[in-house]
Scaffold this motif. Structure first.
Motif, short mmCIF file in Angstrom:
data_model
loop_
_atom_site.label_atom_id
_atom_site.label_comp_id
_atom_site.label_asym_id
_atom_site.label_seq_id
_atom_site.Cartn_x
_atom_site.Cartn_y
_atom_site.Cartn_z
N MET A 115 58.78 77.00 -10.66
CA MET A 115 59.84 77.16 -9.67
C MET A 115 59.62 78.38 -8.77
O MET A 115 59.71 78.28 -7.55
N ASN A 116 59.33 79.53 -9.35
CA ASN A 116 59.14 80.74 -8.55
C ASN A 116 57.93 80.61 -7.63
O ASN A 116 57.97 81.02 -6.46
N GLN A 117 56.85 80.05 -8.18
CA GLN A 117 55.66 79.85 -7.35
C GLN A 117 55.94 78.85 -6.22
O GLN A 117 55.47 79.02 -5.09
N ASN A 172 40.17 83.28 -11.01
CA ASN A 172 40.56 84.52 -11.67
C ASN A 172 41.99 84.48 -12.21
O ASN A 172 42.29 85.20 -13.17
N TYR A 173 42.85 83.66 -11.60
CA TYR A 173 44.26 83.58 -12.04
C TYR A 173 44.67 82.10 -12.12
O TYR A 173 45.45 81.61 -11.30
N PRO A 174 44.15 81.35 -13.09
CA PRO A 174 44.38 79.89 -13.15
C PRO A 174 45.85 79.52 -13.34
O PRO A 174 46.24 78.40 -13.00
N ASN A 175 46.67 80.40 -13.90
CA ASN A 175 48.09 80.09 -14.10
C ASN A 175 48.93 80.33 -12.86
O ASN A 175 50.14 80.09 -12.87
N SER A 176 48.31 80.83 -11.80
CA SER A 176 49.04 81.12 -10.55
C SER A 176 48.40 80.36 -9.39
O SER A 176 48.21 80.91 -8.30
N ALA A 177 48.10 79.09 -9.61
CA ALA A 177 47.40 78.30 -8.59
C ALA A 177 48.23 78.12 -7.33
O ALA A 177 47.69 78.15 -6.21
N ILE A 178 49.54 77.92 -7.47
CA ILE A 178 50.39 77.73 -6.28
C ILE A 178 50.49 79.03 -5.50
O ILE A 178 50.50 79.03 -4.26
#
Length: 551
Positions: A115-117, A172-178
């Motif tokens: 949701m935040n992303q 480098n940041y796979p959990n922050s793709a959006i």
């Protein structure tokens, strides 16, 4: 303009084709990377929901103004034009505020972990659209004064840099793709803005210096034939800085802009209709939306790279050979006979390609999806079913492309106007049927609705062609009927490859592919034997071109 408009138009068209191929290839590879790295739901949020937001803001705020401002650039009052094109900035900001509110608060929500992303992505899209509109005055000047090479370099740099930034952040940041998607959108938009304004900040003083030197300007490709370039400072690209004695806005261009707004709204709805239905309908999850988007991209590769060039070439050929406003009996009969044969051969070719896709698509959809997206993509049976259904749509798409190209090339103006209204009706019905079938069948409903839409257009084109040749000795529609031996080899290939998929694929994907290659080669050999006349024509033309090049 002093520069060669025709040459620049051809260069610009060629660039657009190459750029579209480059963009599609990058998107194709990027989607596979996203699936394997972050999963299908993230892909659905980015490719369907967020890119639809970007498309809506940009198209509605830019398209009408840009079309109006590119009209008759020879007689422009550039101060008024610059003032007008800058209206796209507040329009995009207003549209962004309204649409971001709808996207965040009214549409079906994402999972809590995204949701935040997702919210950040919506705001980032709106901001990047505003930055792109700030660039629009420089883009308009570059296009009006035929800076084709500049556009090629900057647009290619833009799409490649956006991809590189996104991939680097996701790795480098796979959990922050959006979030990576959002950052890449803003950074690439800012970079494009800096490139355009930076170029003209250098170009304008350099041009003025070359003009002072006289004849030397003619020997430089970048400055030659630019005596009519009206800008004397980079500040002239901003509203209110250029001398203007005739009022702030060109009222004729403003009226023209309003007319283009109506067309743009209809065009946007028809172009992005599927995505709007997916976005509004609460039935499809983001994962299902991504699956449909992936399958649609895979399935439409044949349409983009095979059927569309055939369709465009056929349209040009028929416009040169057949006159719109005369009965066939009153025209050059050699041209009529040749064009009827060409239409028959084209129908035969595209129908055969479509049938091959349907036959082998039923047994190799799973394999293709596995090779493309890995195990994550084929964990459920839905993507395979979607691609198998899409293969059926490809046959209809192929036939519609050629028959409609002939119809568009030979219809009278009155028939064209009537058919354009009919196309709008077909498209509206397609959206309604899509919504109904999607609620009943899920993503498969989109493909079935598209098949019905294509079928209705094919029936209309066939009816037109039938009436066109009624009473003559020609029957080009005969090409839509495949040869019996070709149908039998396809049926046999379908049974054998389906058996291979069930019993050999689980243990050896290589063996399954090998069997497919053998039966594909056998099918093509039978088709080639049955259509020796078509191959002979192609071979003769190839020899003729080769001999001309040698001479």
């Amino acid at each position: 303009m002093a520069r060669n408009i025709l040459k620049s138009s051809v260069q610009n068209a060629s660039f657009s084709i190459v750029f579209q191929i480059l963009f599609r290839c990058i998107t194709f590879v990027l989607n596979a990377f996203i699936i394997r790295t972050v999963g299908q739901e993230v892909l659905g949020i980015m490719n369907v929901r967020l890119l639809l937001l970007e498309s809506t803001i940009l198209f509605l705020s830019k398209e009408p103004l840009l079309k109006a401002c590119l009209t008759n650039t020879k007689s422009h009052n550039w101060a008024q034009v610059i003032n007008l094109i800058w209206f796209s900035v507040p329009i995009s900001a207003l549209l962004g505020m309204v649409l971001v509110y709808i996207w965040v608060n009214l549409l079906s929500p994402t999972d809590d972990i995204y949701m935040n992303q997702y919210k950040l992505g919506c705001y980032a899209i709106a901001l990047s659209c505003i930055v792109e509109q700030i660039t629009e005055s420089a883009v308009l000047v570059a296009q009006s004064f035929c800076f084709v090479k500049l556009k090629i370099i900057f647009e290619t740099t833009y799409i490649i840099s956006r991809t590189i930034i996104f991939v680097y952040l996701v790795v480098n940041y796979p959990n922050s793709a959006i979030n990576a998607f959002s950052i890449a959108q803003i950074m690439s938009a800012v970079m494009l803005c800096c490139l355009y304004y930076g170029f003209f900040a250098w170009y304008i003083p350099s041009l003025l210096k070359f003009k002072e030197k006289g004849d030397e300007i003619e020997r430089h490709w970048l400055f030659s034939d630019m005596d009519d370039f009206p800008f004397r400072s980079i500040l002239n690209f901003f509203p209110g800085f250029m001398f203007n004695e005739d009022g702030k806005i060109d009222k004729n261009l403003l009226v023209l802009t309003v007319s283009f707004v109506k067309q743009s709204v209809i065009k946007q709805i028809l172009t992005e209709g599927e995505r709007y239905v997916m976005t509004i309908s609460p039935v499809l999850s983001f994962s299902q939306q991504s699956m449909y988007d992936i399958v649609n991209n895979l399935g439409s590769l044949a349409a983009r790279f095979i059927f569309r060039p055939i369709e465009e070439s056929a349209y040009f050929y028929f416009t040169q050979m057949i006159q719109r406003d005369q009965a066939l009996s009153k025209q050059n009969q050699i041209n009529i006979s040749e064009s009827a044969e060409v239409l028959r051969h084209l129908c035969k070719i595209v129908t055969s390609i479509g049938l091959v896709v349907v036959t082998f698509g039923q047994s190799y959809s799973y394999t293709l999806l596995y090779l493309y997206g890995g195990q994550k993509l084929v964990e459920s049976t839905l993507p395979t079913i979607l691609l198998q259904c899409h293969c059926i749509a490809i046959v209809l798409l192929a036939v519609n492309g050629v028959t409609e190209a002939y119809a568009f090339a030979t219809m009278t103006n009155k028939q064209l106007d009537r058919y354009n209204y009919l196309l709008v009706i077909f498209s509206i019905l397609f959206l309604l049927i899509s919504y109904v079938l999607t609620n009943i069948l899920g993503p498969v409903g989109f493909i079935l609705a598209n098949c019905l839409n294509m079928l209705a257009r094919i029936v209309h084109s066939i009816y037109f062609i039938y009436n066109r040749y009624k009473g003559s000795k020609h029957n080009p529609l005969k090409g839509l009927t495949p040869d019996v031996s070709f149908v039998f080899i396809l049926i046999g290939s379908g049974f054998v490859t389906k058996f291979s998929e069930r019993h050999l694929l689980p243990s050896s994907i290589v063996l399954h592919l090998f069997i497919g290659v053998i039966f594909l080669a056998a099918s093509l050999a039978v088709w080639a034997y049955n259509n020796r006349d078509i191959l002979k024509i192609g071979y003769d033309r190839y020899k003729r071109r080769a001999s001309m090049k040698t001479d």
